[in-house]
Design a protein around this motif. Structure first.
Motif, PDB file in Angstrom:
ATOM      1  N   THR A  99       0.832  -1.205   0.000  1.00  0.00           N
ATOM      2  CA  THR A  99       0.000   0.000   0.000  1.00  0.00           C
ATOM      3  C   THR A  99       0.868   1.257   0.000  1.00  0.00           C
ATOM      4  N   MET A 100       1.983   1.191   0.726  1.00  0.00           N
ATOM      5  CA  MET A 100       2.882   2.351   0.789  1.00  0.00           C
ATOM      6  C   MET A 100       3.464   2.655  -0.586  1.00  0.00           C
ATOM      7  N   MET A 101       3.879   1.620  -1.322  1.00  0.00           N
ATOM      8  CA  MET A 101       4.471   1.846  -2.640  1.00  0.00           C
ATOM      9  C   MET A 101       3.407   2.301  -3.643  1.00  0.00           C
ATOM     10  N   SER A 102       2.193   1.816  -3.481  1.00  0.00           N
ATOM     11  CA  SER A 102       1.106   2.250  -4.358  1.00  0.00           C
ATOM     12  C   SER A 102       0.824   3.735  -4.174  1.00  0.00           C
ATOM     13  N   LEU A 103       0.799   4.183  -2.924  1.00  0.00           N
ATOM     14  CA  LEU A 103       0.613   5.606  -2.646  1.00  0.00           C
ATOM     15  C   LEU A 103       1.755   6.427  -3.217  1.00  0.00           C
ATOM     16  N   ALA A 104       2.984   5.939  -3.051  1.00  0.00           N
ATOM     17  CA  ALA A 104       4.146   6.667  -3.560  1.00  0.00           C
ATOM     18  C   ALA A 104       4.096   6.795  -5.080  1.00  0.00           C
ATOM     19  N   TYR A 105       3.651   5.724  -5.749  1.00  0.00           N
ATOM     20  CA  TYR A 105       3.641   5.723  -7.209  1.00  0.00           C
ATOM     21  C   TYR A 105       2.718   6.794  -7.770  1.00  0.00           C
ATOM     22  N   PHE A 174       3.280  17.948   4.818  1.00  0.00           N
ATOM     23  CA  PHE A 174       3.295  16.635   4.188  1.00  0.00           C
ATOM     24  C   PHE A 174       2.404  16.659   2.947  1.00  0.00           C
ATOM     25  N   ILE A 175       2.799  15.901   1.933  1.00  0.00           N
ATOM     26  CA  ILE A 175       2.030  15.822   0.693  1.00  0.00           C
ATOM     27  C   ILE A 175       0.853  14.871   0.903  1.00  0.00           C
ATOM     28  N   ASP A 176      -0.332  15.286   0.507  1.00  0.00           N
ATOM     29  CA  ASP A 176      -1.501  14.414   0.600  1.00  0.00           C
ATOM     30  C   ASP A 176      -1.440  13.359  -0.500  1.00  0.00           C
ATOM     31  N   ALA A 177      -1.550  12.102  -0.105  1.00  0.00           N
ATOM     32  CA  ALA A 177      -1.507  10.992  -1.060  1.00  0.00           C
ATOM     33  C   ALA A 177      -2.920  10.482  -1.331  1.00  0.00           C
ATOM     34  N   LYS A 178      -3.057   9.630  -2.312  1.00  0.00           N
ATOM     35  CA  LYS A 178      -4.357   9.109  -2.703  1.00  0.00           C
ATOM     36  C   LYS A 178      -4.238   7.641  -3.089  1.00  0.00           C
ATOM     37  N   LEU A 179      -5.103   6.818  -2.518  1.00  0.00           N
ATOM     38  CA  LEU A 179      -5.139   5.409  -2.879  1.00  0.00           C
ATOM     39  C   LEU A 179      -5.813   5.226  -4.236  1.00  0.00           C
ATOM     40  N   SER A 180      -5.326   4.252  -5.007  1.00  0.00           N
ATOM     41  CA  SER A 180      -5.890   4.029  -6.335  1.00  0.00           C
ATOM     42  C   SER A 180      -5.656   2.589  -6.764  1.00  0.00           C
ATOM     43  N   SER A 181      -6.717   1.937  -7.215  1.00  0.00           N
ATOM     44  CA  SER A 181      -6.567   0.577  -7.741  1.00  0.00           C
ATOM     45  C   SER A 181      -5.716   0.574  -9.008  1.00  0.00           C
ATOM     46  N   SER A 182      -5.731   1.680  -9.755  1.00  0.00           N
ATOM     47  CA  SER A 182      -4.929   1.734 -10.983  1.00  0.00           C
ATOM     48  C   SER A 182      -3.432   1.712 -10.661  1.00  0.00           C
ATOM     49  N   SER A 183      -3.015   2.396  -9.590  1.00  0.00           N
ATOM     50  CA  SER A 183      -1.589   2.375  -9.238  1.00  0.00           C
ATOM     51  C   SER A 183      -1.174   0.991  -8.757  1.00  0.00           C
ATOM     52  N   VAL A 184      -2.083   0.281  -8.089  1.00  0.00           N
ATOM     53  CA  VAL A 184      -1.807  -1.111  -7.697  1.00  0.00           C
ATOM     54  C   VAL A 184      -1.551  -1.948  -8.950  1.00  0.00           C
TER      55      VAL A 184
END
Length: 217
Positions: A99-105, A174-184
């Motif tokens: 999940t952390m890498m998905s947010l970073a991507y 801090f930069i606001d991140a966003k979860l996304s199934s596409s980044s997964v």
């Protein structure tokens, strides 16, 4: 990158429920919304809706990617269970994505060097990140700290993103991140050979910190 692979990607690690279809290294369709404790009933509906919108054929899917954690205890279990159901029905591999890498991507243009994800109470997960061009990789293991202790430890010269820490974050840049199934799914396409698990019978979510039920002795 395995541009020729067709991947279904699932994101249920928090209050977002999402599913995406990746083909030829491109996300051709995704459905995701903020939900609260409805992942189990909504995810099958999203699957059928995505199938209708993109015309993907299950027999042509090469793998199922899933956000593996850290994140919501229940959400992670729902996402992985659904991924396993699809994978086992067709003998497909599962590609677990941090999940952390998905947010970073999602923030690859900013190249953040650290990520923070809300856990519970005043606890957060955090991890340092390194980049290979625009691909994030963990620079250490994910850890858990109390928010106040993290603020004492953090290196403020690093670009840092946060997810779901709004109630704790008072004025930090801090930069606001966003979860996304596409980044997964896109990370799964990039890391296909490295991360795929061909026989994912015993794959479990990465909860990071154990959940202990009962009183301390």
């Amino acid at each position: 990158m395995n541009d020729h692979k067709n991947i279904l990607a699932i994101e249920t690690s928090s209050n977002i429920c999402g599913i995406a279809y990746i083909t030829k290294g491109i996300c051709v369709g995704s459905i995701e919304n903020y939900l609260s404790k409805k992942h189990a009933e909504i995810l099958p509906e999203y699957y059928l809706k995505l199938q209708k919108e993109t015309d993907f054929v299950l027999d042509e899917i090469d793998a199922v990617a899933v956000s593996i954690g850290p994140g919501s205890f229940t959400g992670l279990r729902v996402g992985l269970s659904f991924a396993k159901g699809i994978a086992f029905s067709k003998g497909l591999p599962i590609i677990p994505i941090s999940t952390m890498m998905s947010l970073a991507y999602v923030l690859k243009e900013s190249l953040p060097e650290m990520g923070i994800i809300y856990s519970h109470a005043r606890r957060v997960f955090y991890q340092n990140i390194k980049w290979d061009h625009d691909i994030p990789h963990p620079n250490d293991d994910i850890s858990v700290l109390e928010w106040d202790d993290l603020l004492k430890k953090i290196n403020y010269s690093k670009k840092t993103f946060q997810w779901n820490c709004d109630s704790l974050n008072n004025g930090n840049s801090f930069i606001d991140a966003k979860l996304s199934s596409s980044s997964v799914g896109l990370l799964a396409s990039i890391n296909y050979e490295k991360l795929k698990i061909d026989r994912p019978f015993e794959l479990v979510p990465n909860y990071v910190s154990p959940f202990v039920v009962g009183k301390k002795k």
